[in-house]
Design an enzyme around this catalytic site. Structure first.
Site, PDB file in Angstrom:
ATOM      1  N   SER A  26       0.845  -1.191   0.000  1.00 43.00           N
ATOM      2  CA  SER A  26       0.000   0.000   0.000  1.00 43.00           C
ATOM      3  C   SER A  26       0.873   1.231   0.000  1.00 43.00           C
ATOM      4  O   SER A  26       2.006   1.220   0.513  1.00 43.00           O
ATOM      5  CB  SER A  26      -0.896   0.027   1.239  1.00 43.00           C
ATOM      6  OG  SER A  26      -1.535   1.288   1.401  1.00 43.00           O
TER       7      SER A  26
ATOM      8  N   TYR B  93      -2.039  -0.674  10.560  1.00 39.67           N
ATOM      9  CA  TYR B  93      -2.218  -1.109   9.170  1.00 39.67           C
ATOM     10  C   TYR B  93      -1.003  -0.715   8.335  1.00 39.67           C
ATOM     11  O   TYR B  93      -0.467  -1.527   7.564  1.00 39.67           O
ATOM     12  CB  TYR B  93      -3.487  -0.486   8.582  1.00 39.67           C
ATOM     13  CG  TYR B  93      -3.674  -0.779   7.112  1.00 39.67           C
ATOM     14  CD1 TYR B  93      -4.195  -1.995   6.688  1.00 39.67           C
ATOM     15  CD2 TYR B  93      -3.320   0.159   6.136  1.00 39.67           C
ATOM     16  CE1 TYR B  93      -4.354  -2.277   5.333  1.00 39.67           C
ATOM     17  CE2 TYR B  93      -3.482  -0.105   4.794  1.00 39.67           C
ATOM     18  CZ  TYR B  93      -4.000  -1.326   4.393  1.00 39.67           C
ATOM     19  OH  TYR B  93      -4.151  -1.590   3.059  1.00 39.67           O
TER      20      TYR B  93
END
Length: 251
Positions: free
Chosen positions: A139, A152
């Protein structure tokens, strides 16, 4: 002639979103067979039906569960004998401010996003061909900070490190390992975070404003990048983090 003619591929988390779109692209590019996984059997069945090809097999399982991973690799070995491509895409997204982070929040994210990827790759190696391609879905948050997403983001930074290290670990087998890092992408996971259309619009507008292109990305744009990393088009590309983020992480 497709870019993936004759290749056997595994996509974890292939029931929807980026995983599903990548399965479609792999098939379009001539993959001989695509295995997809998902935790929910009903969603997996629906995905296989939508893909509409005898070249697709859905295998239910949780990538953080070692027994499920053993079953997955056993099925692939029995049916096709080997793997050429692995797209470790399965992952979850949860948010929590630092002062609200719980052990459960931490364990959920690291068990699936990090442990699951590590052991998916490890257990696939005995059936992986030399010269194959491993892609880790990371990501843009591996390099960019965002409120309430510290845990995360840490899981995605771990995947970036895995790509570097495994490139070295697997160099004798000429297996390429790369991280693919999307920016804000229109997926069901993202949509389901919001309770109202107005909340969704405000969030999407905010995310779009952080990109150079001024918009949220599409799943097919990530899938096409995955095809590049899976194919011989990227034969001299290994150990990188390829950002497909509209410039969000770069400018």
């Amino acid at each position: 002639m497709g870019k993936l003619d004759g290749k056997i591929a595994l996509i974890t988390g292939g029931s929807d979103g980026i995983g599903f779109a990548t399965a479609q692209e792999f098939l379009t590019e001539g993959a001989a067979h695509v295995f997809i996984t998902g935790r929910r059997q009903d969603a997996l069945n629906e995905a296989v039906k939508k893909l509409g090809s005898k070249k697709v097999t859905g295998i239910q399982g949780d990538t953080s569960n070692m027994a499920d991973l053993d079953k997955l690799c056993d099925v692939i070995k029995k049916e096709k004998g080997h793997l050429d491509i692995l797209f470790a895409n399965a992952g979850i997204f949860e948010v929590a401010p630092l002062d609200s982070v719980t052990e459960k929040h931490y364990d959920n994210l690291f068990n699936i996003n990090v442990k699951g990827v590590l052991f998916t790759v490890q257990k696939a190696l005995p059936i992986f061909v030399d010269g194959g391609s491993i892609i880790l879905n990371a990501s843009v948050l591996s390099v960019k900070a965002s409120p309430s997403q510290s845990v995360y983001s840490a899981t995605k930074a771990a995947l970036r490190s895995f790509a570097r290290c495994w490139t070295v670990d697997l160099k004798e087998r000429k297996i390429r390992v790369n991280a693919l890092s999307p920016g804000p992408i229109e997926t069901s996971v993202l949509r389901n975070i919001f309770t109202t259309e107005e909340e969704k619009k405000q969030a999407y507008d905010s995310m779009a404003s952080k990109t150079v292109m001024g918009r949220v990305g599409r799943v097919d744009e990530i899938a096409k990048a995955a095809v590049f990393l899976a194919s011989d088009d990227s034969s001299y590309v290994t150990g990188i983090e390829l950002f497909v983020d509209g410039g969000a992480g770069q400018v």
